[in-house]
Design an enzyme around this catalytic site. Structure first.
Site, PDB file in Angstrom:
ATOM      1  N   LYS A 130      49.958  32.596  32.400  1.00 48.59           N
ATOM      2  CA  LYS A 130      49.466  33.156  33.674  1.00 48.59           C
ATOM      3  C   LYS A 130      50.463  32.827  34.776  1.00 48.59           C
ATOM      4  CE  LYS A 130      45.551  32.333  36.847  1.00 48.59           C
ATOM      5  NZ  LYS A 130      44.206  31.731  36.984  1.00 48.59           N
ATOM      6  N   LYS A 141      48.692  36.989  31.925  1.00 48.69           N
ATOM      7  CA  LYS A 141      47.743  37.238  33.029  1.00 48.69           C
ATOM      8  C   LYS A 141      48.509  37.165  34.349  1.00 48.69           C
ATOM      9  CE  LYS A 141      43.747  35.216  35.450  1.00 48.69           C
ATOM     10  NZ  LYS A 141      42.619  34.253  35.418  1.00 48.69           N
ATOM     11  N   ASP A 172      41.569  27.921  32.637  1.00 50.08           N
ATOM     12  CA  ASP A 172      42.899  28.214  33.181  1.00 50.08           C
ATOM     13  C   ASP A 172      43.542  26.898  33.643  1.00 50.08           C
ATOM     14  OD1 ASP A 172      41.852  30.768  32.791  1.00 50.08           O
ATOM     15  OD2 ASP A 172      42.776  31.578  34.619  1.00 50.08           O
TER      16      ASP A 172
HETATM   17  O1  LIG Z   1      43.796  32.504  39.759  1.00 54.36           O
HETATM   18  C1  LIG Z   1      43.660  33.394  40.588  1.00 54.36           C
HETATM   19  C2  LIG Z   1      44.201  33.330  41.943  1.00 54.36           C
HETATM   20  O2  LIG Z   1      43.719  32.227  42.650  1.00 54.36           O
HETATM   21  C3  LIG Z   1      43.884  34.574  42.687  1.00 54.36           C
HETATM   22  O3  LIG Z   1      44.726  34.611  43.780  1.00 54.36           O
HETATM   23  P1  LIG Z   1      44.426  35.537  45.030  1.00 54.36           P
HETATM   24  O4  LIG Z   1      43.380  34.818  45.847  1.00 54.36           O
HETATM   25  O5  LIG Z   1      45.730  35.600  45.752  1.00 54.36           O
HETATM   26  O6  LIG Z   1      43.942  36.862  44.570  1.00 54.36           O
END
Ligand SMILES: O=C[C@H](O)COP(=O)(O)O
Length: 247
Positions: A173, A207, A99
């Protein structure tokens, strides 16, 4: 709806950010991996430093849980060479999915050629090694017009440079989950932002990540057309529990 197979279960805080040691972070990542194995969650998404250990942990348990990691996290301003080096190491360590944080600062400054070049070079590297590449555009840093424009540009660059078969392995994403916004403003995936991305992503999957905390929101996003959800509340989501905080 069984949402587990849409989820990237995420722990992306560095030891410095969480105030715990490298070993304790590794332990947390192992717990995340075990949870993913036990609950049929699609992937774990962790920092590059932990990829080789977690890949080994998952393989030793004969599991198909996918290992994802982040490149250029979380501001995206690494040079192209730095992103290539970080991605190459992650691939060597056994990452299945990468990513990348796109250089949205360069995009906002109008250096579109740099953004195009990093997208093409890093995606090419990923696909050559049969890895999935996801591009985080950090929607909280962009206006609606910019979300539409950058998503469309990524989709166009993908179609110009990669084969039809490869397009399903290139995601757009929404967010890192780490972007600093004004108090009370969402820093992650919003329904509005995701709708704009879905309308402009063409053949690329989308995503949603950042701030997804309830099973209802996750299901709604999947019904909208999102193919993957990144969340640090994965277990809560599949156990049908909402949480106000990730991690
Ligand atoms: O890439 C994913 C994110 O860091 C997830 O974010 P979050 O901690 O707000 O769920």
């Amino acid at each position: 709806m069984n949402i587990a197979q849409y989820l990237d279960s995420t722990y992306l805080k560095t030891p410095e950010q969480s105030g715990i040691s490298h070993e304790e972070t590794l332990q947390k990542d192992k717990e995340l991996a075990q949870e993913a194995i036990d609950n049929d969650i699609f992937a774990v998404m962790i920092r590059p430093d932990y990829v080789s250990e977690i890949k080994k942990f998952i393989q030793e348990r004969n599991s198909n849980v996918v290992v994802g990691t982040v490149i250029g996290f979380h501001e995206g301003t690494y040079s192209i060479d730095e992103k290539i080096a970080e991605a190459s190491k992650a691939i060597e360590d056994g990452a299945d999915e990468l990513d990348f944080v796109i250089n949205y600062t360069a995009y906002l400054q109008g250096d579109i050629e740099l953004v195009r070049e990093e997208f093409v070079k890093c995606t090419k590297l990923s696909l050559e090694h049969q890895k999935v590449a996801k591009w985080i555009i950090e929607i909280a840093a962009l206006t609606d017009e910019q979300i539409a424009d950058l998503t469309k540009k990524i989709s166009t660059w993908a179609e110009e440079n990669f084969s039809e078969n490869e397009l399903s392995k290139i995601f757009v994403k929404s967010s890192t989950g780490f972007y600093q916004t004004a108090e009370g403003k969402p820093n992650g995936a919003t329904f509005e932002g995701i709708t704009i991305m879905l309308s402009n992503a063409g053949k690329l999957p989308v995503k949603a990540a950042g701030g997804v905390r309830t099973p209802e929101d996750a299901e709604k996003m999947i019904k909208m057309g999102v193919k993957r959800i990144g969340t640090s509340s994965a277990l809560g989501l599949i156990k049908n529990e909402s949480s106000s905080e990730g991690y």
